[in-house]
Design a protein around this motif. Structure first.
Motif, PDB file in Angstrom:
ATOM      1  N   THR A 171       0.848  -1.194   0.000  1.00 45.33           N
ATOM      2  CA  THR A 171       0.000   0.000   0.000  1.00 45.33           C
ATOM      3  C   THR A 171       0.883   1.244   0.000  1.00 45.33           C
ATOM      4  OG1 THR A 171      -1.491  -1.306   1.348  1.00 45.33           O
ATOM      5  CG2 THR A 171      -1.960   1.057   1.205  1.00 45.33           C
ATOM      6  N   GLY A 205      -5.702  -0.638  -1.162  1.00 51.73           N
ATOM      7  CA  GLY A 205      -5.057   0.459  -1.884  1.00 51.73           C
ATOM      8  C   GLY A 205      -5.601   0.614  -3.289  1.00 51.73           C
ATOM      9  N   GLN A 231      -2.001   6.147  -2.487  1.00 55.73           N
ATOM     10  CA  GLN A 231      -3.327   5.506  -2.374  1.00 55.73           C
ATOM     11  C   GLN A 231      -4.105   6.084  -1.193  1.00 55.73           C
ATOM     12  OE1 GLN A 231      -1.873   1.447  -2.358  1.00 55.73           O
ATOM     13  NE2 GLN A 231      -2.514   1.128  -4.487  1.00 55.73           N
TER      14      GLN A 231
END
Lengths: 130, 384
Positions: free
Chosen positions: B160, B308, B164
């Motif tokens: 992630t 994400g 994001q």
């Protein structure tokens, strides 16, 4: 702020020893200190010195002064460590290089932070010797 | 027995949200309460239950005195921070279903600008005693720092990225710009988020929620009674409140990538009898951007680790597949402990969302996240 159940931890830290609780009945190790074993429900426990070694689980770097009564010196890195004894410890990270997940580290207790409003020792991790 | 369809949120109320209000927290919660009671078409003397939001609310006795309640039959305290509103809604529905009372007021109000910041306040709460004893002294002081290791671990395990997380902040800001009662209305881009100063790595300033003053309240009645009241009926279909492992120390939590709502989600969806695909609008507790992503995964809108990608590409925006935090959330509207999420969900399901209305919103959910991961959700629907 330290109650009876955590006295052994803080006394150990003052000697630069990592002390956890071990249940007298079933042997389960626990930390942070608490009164009851959640495995066998025994109230009886003994302090148990543990190896000061572990591996990094996660970390964060403080860039903001959140409470000047604790510290005004930023940035600083905090690492959350899977101790080999089976519990976690969060502490300062003392290294010129950022931590990585799984990195082997060693715990020691140093003098309290300058601005701290208590005189307890500070857990500090350094990279384990190669 | 189930709570499905038993209760409805019959009235909602909010004050003006501000960075710093000249009014006391007590006044703000009574203002919001009176607005919510009038919105329902009730009189204060109709209220026979009150669940003050614990960490800011006056005790039930203050409501008896100030609202002149002649017959208070039920009161409770739900001490789970930002999950308290969801817990209170569930508790109110259960009390009504059991016949203990008929009209429950859930009020909140806060004036944090007159007092200490969150990093100081939390250490006065019993839930934080381990953090206060073992973590605060090393410099793990504020919620941003306590939650940051969860987000960092998520990044480590699943890749992630901060960009994001920025998608959540940017989408939420765009929604706030359509809300006349939002504090933060300046446009925000991904680049603005990425350029905002680091607070507690990986959280930048724009990953963090606001500190706000104001009041929010709602009134719960039986669904049957709500049909005779002033507003379109918004029924509670299902709710659950659960707790993460090691709820009072994130450090000691074996898997930091889940929070309490992971345990609650299936319970609530099963009670509601609806699926994830039926959710038209989601008001997801957003003390930090990553907490939204984690809850969406934990509720099963995507699998763990895919959050994400899930929050990217406009999915959470108005017109997207899952419009989320249509009011601007804690990130951009105001930090009202998630009470504003419940109020906004009701508003959307009534079709009163004004410029930010989700077209044909029939079923939606609001979540709460308390302290170190207590989590709950309420699934509600416009009655047909």
């Amino acid at each position: 702020m330290n109650d009876a159940v955590s006295e052994a931890y803080w006394a150990g830290a003052a000697r630069n020893e990592f002390v956890v609780q071990r249940c007298d009945s079933c042997g389960t190790v626990r930390h942070y200190p608490r009164i009851l074993c959640s495995t066998c429900y025994s109230f009886d426990w003994s302090p148990a010195p543990a190896a000061p070694t572990g591996t990094v689980y996660s970390w964060t770097v403080a860039h903001h002064v959140f409470d000047p009564t604790v510290t005004t010196e930023v940035p600083y890195t905090l690492v959350t460590v899977d101790m080999n004894v089976g519990v976690r410890v969060i502490g300062r990270f003392d290294s010129d290089v950022a931590p990585t997940a799984g990195q082997a580290v060693v715990l020691e207790f140093r003098d309290a932070l300058e601005f701290r409003d208590a005189d307890a020792p500070t857990p500090v991790f350094t990279p384990a010797p190669a | 027995m189930s709570l499905r369809g038993v209760a409805a949120v019959a009235g909602i109320g909010e004050t003006r949200y501000e960075r710093a209000s000249a009014k006391s927290a007590l006044q703000l919660q009574f203002e919001a309460s009176l607005t919510a009671i009038a919105d329902a078409g009730l009189s204060p003397t109709d209220i026979d239950g009150v669940i003050p939001i614990g960490i800011t609310g006056a005790p039930a006795e203050d409501y008896v005195v100030n609202l002149g309640l002649p017959d208070l039959r039920f009161s409770a305290v739900i001490p789970h921070g930002g999950a308290s509103g969801i817990g209170a809604l569930q508790c109110a529905a259960a009390a009504i279903a059991a016949g203990l009372c008929t009209a429950v007021l859930v009020p909140s109000g806060r004036n944090v600008s007159s007092g200490e910041r969150a990093g100081v306040r939390i250490h006065q709460m019993p839930q934080f005693r381990y953090v206060t004893e073992f973590e605060r002294g090393i410099g793990a002081i504020a919620p941003a720092q306590l939650y940051a290791p969860m987000a960092r671990r998520h990044m480590t395990e699943f890749g992630t990225t901060s960009a994001q997380l920025a998608e959540i902040a940017v989408t939420t800001r765009a929604h706030a710009r359509l809300n006349d009662n939002a504090i933060m209305t300046k446009p925000m881009t991904i680049e603005d988020h990425q350029a905002s100063r680091m607070i507690a790595d990986p959280f930048r300033l724009f990953d963090c929620s606001l500190e706000s003053d104001g009041g929010a309240a709602f009134v719960v009645t039986s669904a049957e009674r709500a049909r005779d009241l002033r507003q379109p009926v918004v029924e509670l279909l299902g709710s659950a409140m659960c707790h993460p492992d090691s709820p009072s120390s994130i450090t000691q939590r074996p898997d930091m990538t889940h929070v309490g709502i992971a345990k609650a989600a299936d319970l609530a969806f099963e009670m509601a009898g609806v699926g994830r695909d039926d959710i038209d609008v989601a008001e997801v507790y957003d003390c930090f951007t990553w907490v939204v992503l984690c809850q969406l995964e934990d509720m099963g809108f995507c699998t763990k680790g895919e959050g994400g990608d899930f929050v990217s590409g406009g999915r959470l925006g108005l017109g997207g597949a899952l419009p989320t935090n249509t009011h601007g959330g804690l990130l951009s509207q105001a930090h009202m402990l998630g009470m504003n999420h419940i109020v906004e969900l009701v508003r959307q399901l009534r079709g009163h969302g004004d410029r930010r209305q989700v077209a044909d919103a029939a079923v939606g959910l609001a979540t709460g996240y308390g302290d170190m991961g207590d989590g709950g959700l309420a699934i509600m629907a416009a009655a047909r």
